[in-house]
Write a protein that holds these residues in place. Structure first.
Motif, PDB file in Angstrom:
ATOM      1  N   GLY A  20      -3.242 -32.355  98.168  1.00  0.00           N
ATOM      2  CA  GLY A  20      -4.467 -33.131  98.391  1.00  0.00           C
ATOM      3  C   GLY A  20      -5.140 -32.736  99.701  1.00  0.00           C
ATOM      4  O   GLY A  20      -5.877 -33.530 100.295  1.00  0.00           O
ATOM      5  N   GLY A  22      -7.589 -30.735 100.157  1.00  0.00           N
ATOM      6  CA  GLY A  22      -9.050 -30.758 100.015  1.00  0.00           C
ATOM      7  C   GLY A  22      -9.592 -32.146 100.278  1.00  0.00           C
ATOM      8  O   GLY A  22     -10.538 -32.330 101.044  1.00  0.00           O
ATOM      9  N   LYS A  23      -8.958 -33.147  99.681  1.00  0.00           N
ATOM     10  CA  LYS A  23      -9.421 -34.529  99.852  1.00  0.00           C
ATOM     11  C   LYS A  23      -9.324 -34.953 101.328  1.00  0.00           C
ATOM     12  O   LYS A  23     -10.242 -35.568 101.868  1.00  0.00           O
ATOM     13  CB  LYS A  23      -8.599 -35.479  98.977  1.00  0.00           C
ATOM     14  CG  LYS A  23      -9.129 -36.888  99.097  1.00  0.00           C
ATOM     15  CD  LYS A  23      -8.309 -37.965  98.481  1.00  0.00           C
ATOM     16  CE  LYS A  23      -8.819 -39.280  99.091  1.00  0.00           C
ATOM     17  NZ  LYS A  23      -8.299 -40.470  98.514  1.00  0.00           N
ATOM     18  N   THR A  47      -9.520 -29.684  95.654  1.00  0.00           N
ATOM     19  CA  THR A  47     -10.410 -30.571  94.892  1.00  0.00           C
ATOM     20  C   THR A  47     -10.935 -31.692  95.774  1.00  0.00           C
ATOM     21  O   THR A  47     -10.164 -32.307  96.515  1.00  0.00           O
ATOM     22  CB  THR A  47      -9.623 -31.216  93.723  1.00  0.00           C
ATOM     23  OG1 THR A  47      -8.860 -30.193  93.093  1.00  0.00           O
ATOM     24  CG2 THR A  47     -10.547 -31.873  92.726  1.00  0.00           C
ATOM     25  N   ARG A 309       1.861 -28.080  86.306  1.00  0.00           N
ATOM     26  CA  ARG A 309       2.730 -28.004  87.488  1.00  0.00           C
ATOM     27  C   ARG A 309       4.084 -28.627  87.164  1.00  0.00           C
ATOM     28  O   ARG A 309       4.157 -29.633  86.457  1.00  0.00           O
ATOM     29  CB  ARG A 309       2.098 -28.758  88.659  1.00  0.00           C
ATOM     30  CG  ARG A 309       0.803 -28.141  89.133  1.00  0.00           C
ATOM     31  CD  ARG A 309       0.110 -29.031  90.169  1.00  0.00           C
ATOM     32  NE  ARG A 309      -1.184 -28.483  90.575  1.00  0.00           N
ATOM     33  CZ  ARG A 309      -2.201 -29.235  91.000  1.00  0.00           C
ATOM     34  NH1 ARG A 309      -2.093 -30.539  91.083  1.00  0.00           N
ATOM     35  NH2 ARG A 309      -3.336 -28.662  91.360  1.00  0.00           N
ATOM     36  N   LYS A 335      -1.597 -39.723  96.692  1.00  0.00           N
ATOM     37  CA  LYS A 335      -1.211 -39.980  95.302  1.00  0.00           C
ATOM     38  C   LYS A 335      -0.193 -41.104  95.144  1.00  0.00           C
ATOM     39  O   LYS A 335       0.617 -41.099  94.212  1.00  0.00           O
ATOM     40  CB  LYS A 335      -0.739 -38.677  94.636  1.00  0.00           C
ATOM     41  CG  LYS A 335      -1.846 -37.620  94.603  1.00  0.00           C
ATOM     42  CD  LYS A 335      -1.548 -36.466  93.706  1.00  0.00           C
ATOM     43  CE  LYS A 335      -2.413 -36.454  92.484  1.00  0.00           C
ATOM     44  NZ  LYS A 335      -2.427 -35.192  91.748  1.00  0.00           N
ATOM     45  N   ASP A 337      -0.892 -44.015  94.284  1.00  0.00           N
ATOM     46  CA  ASP A 337      -1.272 -44.737  93.055  1.00  0.00           C
ATOM     47  C   ASP A 337      -0.522 -44.199  91.834  1.00  0.00           C
ATOM     48  O   ASP A 337      -0.215 -44.940  90.896  1.00  0.00           O
ATOM     49  CB  ASP A 337      -2.790 -44.634  92.821  1.00  0.00           C
ATOM     50  CG  ASP A 337      -3.275 -43.190  92.828  1.00  0.00           C
ATOM     51  OD1 ASP A 337      -2.955 -42.464  93.801  1.00  0.00           O
ATOM     52  OD2 ASP A 337      -3.950 -42.768  91.866  1.00  0.00           O
ATOM     53  N   SER A 419      -3.471 -42.291 100.802  1.00  0.00           N
ATOM     54  CA  SER A 419      -4.484 -42.052  99.774  1.00  0.00           C
ATOM     55  C   SER A 419      -4.018 -42.678  98.467  1.00  0.00           C
ATOM     56  O   SER A 419      -2.896 -42.440  98.016  1.00  0.00           O
ATOM     57  CB  SER A 419      -4.682 -40.538  99.628  1.00  0.00           C
ATOM     58  OG  SER A 419      -5.479 -40.250  98.520  1.00  0.00           O
ATOM     59  N   VAL A 420      -4.891 -43.493  97.871  1.00  0.00           N
ATOM     60  CA  VAL A 420      -4.505 -44.240  96.658  1.00  0.00           C
ATOM     61  C   VAL A 420      -5.420 -43.939  95.472  1.00  0.00           C
ATOM     62  O   VAL A 420      -5.541 -44.745  94.552  1.00  0.00           O
ATOM     63  CB  VAL A 420      -4.461 -45.758  96.939  1.00  0.00           C
ATOM     64  CG1 VAL A 420      -3.318 -46.111  97.876  1.00  0.00           C
ATOM     65  CG2 VAL A 420      -5.794 -46.255  97.505  1.00  0.00           C
ATOM     66  N   GLY A 421      -6.069 -42.794  95.509  1.00  0.00           N
ATOM     67  CA  GLY A 421      -6.928 -42.399  94.392  1.00  0.00           C
ATOM     68  C   GLY A 421      -7.664 -41.121  94.772  1.00  0.00           C
ATOM     69  O   GLY A 421      -7.755 -40.778  95.955  1.00  0.00           O
ATOM     70  N   PRO A 422      -8.190 -40.402  93.771  1.00  0.00           N
ATOM     71  CA  PRO A 422      -8.815 -39.116  94.069  1.00  0.00           C
ATOM     72  C   PRO A 422     -10.190 -39.197  94.732  1.00  0.00           C
ATOM     73  O   PRO A 422     -10.654 -38.208  95.310  1.00  0.00           O
ATOM     74  CB  PRO A 422      -8.933 -38.459  92.694  1.00  0.00           C
ATOM     75  CG  PRO A 422      -8.882 -39.573  91.706  1.00  0.00           C
ATOM     76  CD  PRO A 422      -8.099 -40.683  92.340  1.00  0.00           C
TER      77      PRO A 422
HETATM   78  P1  GDP Z   1      -4.911 -29.184  97.483  1.00  0.00           P
HETATM   79  O1  GDP Z   1      -4.685 -27.820  96.948  1.00  0.00           O
HETATM   80  O2  GDP Z   1      -3.847 -29.607  98.453  1.00  0.00           O
HETATM   81  O3  GDP Z   1      -6.289 -29.406  98.036  1.00  0.00           O
HETATM   82  O4  GDP Z   1      -4.765 -30.176  96.234  1.00  0.00           O
HETATM   83  P2  GDP Z   1      -5.436 -29.975  94.775  1.00  0.00           P
HETATM   84  O5  GDP Z   1      -6.865 -30.313  94.857  1.00  0.00           O
HETATM   85  O6  GDP Z   1      -5.050 -28.663  94.193  1.00  0.00           O
HETATM   86  O7  GDP Z   1      -4.627 -31.052  93.951  1.00  0.00           O
HETATM   87  C1  GDP Z   1      -4.624 -32.395  94.314  1.00  0.00           C
HETATM   88  C2  GDP Z   1      -5.172 -33.224  93.127  1.00  0.00           C
HETATM   89  O8  GDP Z   1      -4.879 -34.600  93.349  1.00  0.00           O
HETATM   90  C3  GDP Z   1      -6.678 -33.141  92.972  1.00  0.00           C
HETATM   91  O9  GDP Z   1      -7.006 -33.219  91.626  1.00  0.00           O
HETATM   92  C4  GDP Z   1      -7.181 -34.379  93.734  1.00  0.00           C
HETATM   93  O10 GDP Z   1      -8.420 -34.869  93.247  1.00  0.00           O
HETATM   94  C5  GDP Z   1      -6.084 -35.361  93.407  1.00  0.00           C
HETATM   95  N1  GDP Z   1      -5.834 -36.389  94.419  1.00  0.00           N
HETATM   96  C6  GDP Z   1      -5.847 -36.289  95.778  1.00  0.00           C
HETATM   97  N2  GDP Z   1      -5.454 -37.442  96.348  1.00  0.00           N
HETATM   98  C7  GDP Z   1      -5.182 -38.295  95.331  1.00  0.00           C
HETATM   99  C8  GDP Z   1      -4.694 -39.639  95.271  1.00  0.00           C
HETATM  100  O11 GDP Z   1      -4.427 -40.288  96.270  1.00  0.00           O
HETATM  101  N3  GDP Z   1      -4.517 -40.172  94.028  1.00  0.00           N
HETATM  102  C9  GDP Z   1      -4.786 -39.484  92.875  1.00  0.00           C
HETATM  103  N4  GDP Z   1      -4.579 -40.085  91.722  1.00  0.00           N
HETATM  104  N5  GDP Z   1      -5.240 -38.218  92.902  1.00  0.00           N
HETATM  105  C10 GDP Z   1      -5.428 -37.628  94.115  1.00  0.00           C
END
Ligand code: GDP
Ligand code: IMO
Ligand code: MG
Length: 431
Positions: A20, A22-23, A47, A309, A335, A337, A419-422
């Motif tokens: 996560g 990217g988030k 993402t 994965r 994640k 959640d 983080s509790v959602g995307p």
């Molecule tokens: P990165 O490579 O570390 O940036 O992660 P990715 O984007 O490849 O994969 C993480 C996925 O988890 C993405 O689809 C995000 O939208 C999603 N995501 C990130 N944080 C959360 C969260 O707290 N909860 C949920 N359900 N999804 C999340």
């Protein structure tokens, strides 16, 4: 909720990638002047979800969705110009016009690197990492052989031709004589095509180390966005099942030309469980028949390759190494959640190898292959209140807070971001 303020912040992956980053980078980017990638290439897939729009980024830093930060692709990144141009157009089609700078020292991925990557994975067999086939290992190898092509070379037709002839011939022989594959690429076509990429990217290419140095002296803030994660680091990861760059925070200095002396905050992004795309031992992996539920709940499919994965329980042996080697000041736990609804949550605190208990990652592949997880079982939680984003940390379920405190105690690092959602707004700061 706004991110904590500091002049230089580094975001890195604390597991096998896809945590996560990217988030979390997007979360910090709101307050930042420059966002910098410092290693890896378009093997990364980051993402960001904004207002239910999903953005998948591979080379451009995840700060690009805010209008003000300058996006920098540092010298440690390996750039596939075609993939980069596609990403620029993908963003432009969505109304985003990146303020982008690319280091003139960044190495260029060429079609022959992708051809070598194909053959290499096959050749390495059980010892391969299961690469993303983006040419990552071959381009970094050529950099170290010292016949790599850099972004600056695409702007100098004579030098480019001189270097390309050497590198092309070397890679042709590698593919045909060593790996035993046919090789149909044309030097002239590559030469013309890549000069054209150079023309299209010319205005972005500059000395980004100098840009960042001056920015820092003027008091601007800089955010570094890592790719991959600790277990994929070519030195500290589970070698040879790694990528070919250093993913750890210390690499920002070599990968961007910004001194490591100035760092305030290093955030390790950690998923509340673990996922792995590709090949390697994975001690806390769930057997396939039990993995589906977690994979589906977490939507664990590769952002870059779409591969399902592998998933498993949180591994604190791995996280301890991430805290130590990166010098993490904070953990961003994502994640959570996804774990809602599990009655019990096993957490791996050590490995058992032939009667010996390991609490740190072994370098020995034999030990890693034999490692059996030692689990502490924590109680789960049934739901997360809908108003948790308004009420903050205190509103989280007691067992979720207990899960977090256990991670903190075992890893010796505070979890300050949850983080509790995307979605962009689904992020809590520890009060
Ligand atoms: P990165 O490579 O570390 O940036 O992660 P990715 O984007 O490849 O994969 C993480 C996925 O988890 C993405 O689809 C995000 O939208 C999603 N995501 C990130 N944080 C959360 C969260 O707290 N909860 C949920 N359900 N999804 C999340
Ligand atoms: P982000 O930045 C997850 C894995 C590949 C393979 C190994 C080597 O999105 O977290 P490579 O193509 O680099 O030679 O592949 O590394 N890998 C990743 N896994 N997330 C990533 O990036 C990855 N980048 C590479 O699956 O096992
Ligand atoms: Mg990813």
């Amino acid at each position: 909720m706004t991110a904590p303020q500091s002049k230089i912040t580094i975001i890195v992956g604390a597991q096998w990638g896809d945590e996560g980053k990217g988030k979390i980078t997007d979360f910090f980017a709101d307050q930042t002047d420059y966002v910098v990638r410092f290693h890896g290439g378009n093997n990364a897939g980051h993402t960001v979800n904004v207002d239910n729009q999903v953005f998948k980024l591979h080379l451009i830093p995840s700060g690009v969705l805010y209008p003000h930060p300058t996006s920098i692709i540092g010298n440690g990144v390996v750039v596939d110009p075609n993939a980069l141009l596609e990403e620029i157009h993908y963003l432009e089609d969505r109304g985003i016009h990146p303020r982008l700078l690319i280091s003139e020292r960044a190495h260029v991925i060429l079609p022959y690197h992708i051809a070598v990557d194909e053959g290499l994975t096959h050749y390495q067999g059980k010892l391969a990492a299961g690469s993303t086939k983006r040419g990552i290992a071959p381009v970094y190898a050529d950099k170290m052989f010292r016949h790599g092509i850099r972004m600056a070379d695409l702007l100098e037709p004579d030098v480019f031709r001189e270097k390309l002839e050497k590198a092309f011939t070397f890679n042709r022989k590698l593919v045909t004589n060593v790996l035993g594959y046919s090789f149909n690429l044309s030097l002239d076509k590559i030469y013309t095509q890549y000069l054209d990429y150079g023309r299209q990217l010319k205005d972005y290419i500059t000395d980004t180390s100098v840009v960042l140095y001056r920015a820092h002296r003027e008091g601007k803030s800089i955010l570094f966005e890592g790719a991959q994660g600790i277990s994929l680091d070519v030195d500290h990861g589970i070698y040879p099942h790694t990528t070919s760059s250093n993913t750890v925070a210390g690499h920002i200095a070599t990968g961007s030309g910004v001194s490591f002396r100035k760092i305030d905050r290093i955030v390790g992004v950690t998923k509340a469980y673990v996922s792995r795309v590709g090949i390697s031992p994975f001690p806390s992996e769930l057997p396939e028949e039990e993995a589906t539920n977690l994979r589906e709940k977490g939507q664990e499919y590769g952002t870059t390759t779409g591969r399902p994965r592998r998933v498993g329980w949180l591994d604190l042996v791995q996280l301890r190494q991430a805290v130590r080697v990166n010098g993490l000041t904070d953990i961003a736990l994502t994640k959570l959640d996804v774990l809602t609804g599990f009655k019990e949550l096993p957490v791996c605190t050590g490995y058992e190898v032939e009667g010996e208990i390991l609490t740190e990652m072994p370098a020995s592949l034999t030990k890693y292959r034999q490692a059996k997880p030692i689990y502490e079982i924590l109680p789960g939680w049934d739901s997360i209140d809908e108003d948790v984003l308004d009420r903050g940390w205190e509103a989280l379920p007691d067992n979720l807070k207990r899960y977090i405190r256990f991670i903190e105690d075992q890893s010796d690092c505070p979890v300050t971001i949850v983080s509790v959602g995307p979605q962009r707004h689904e992020t809590l700061l520890r009060s």
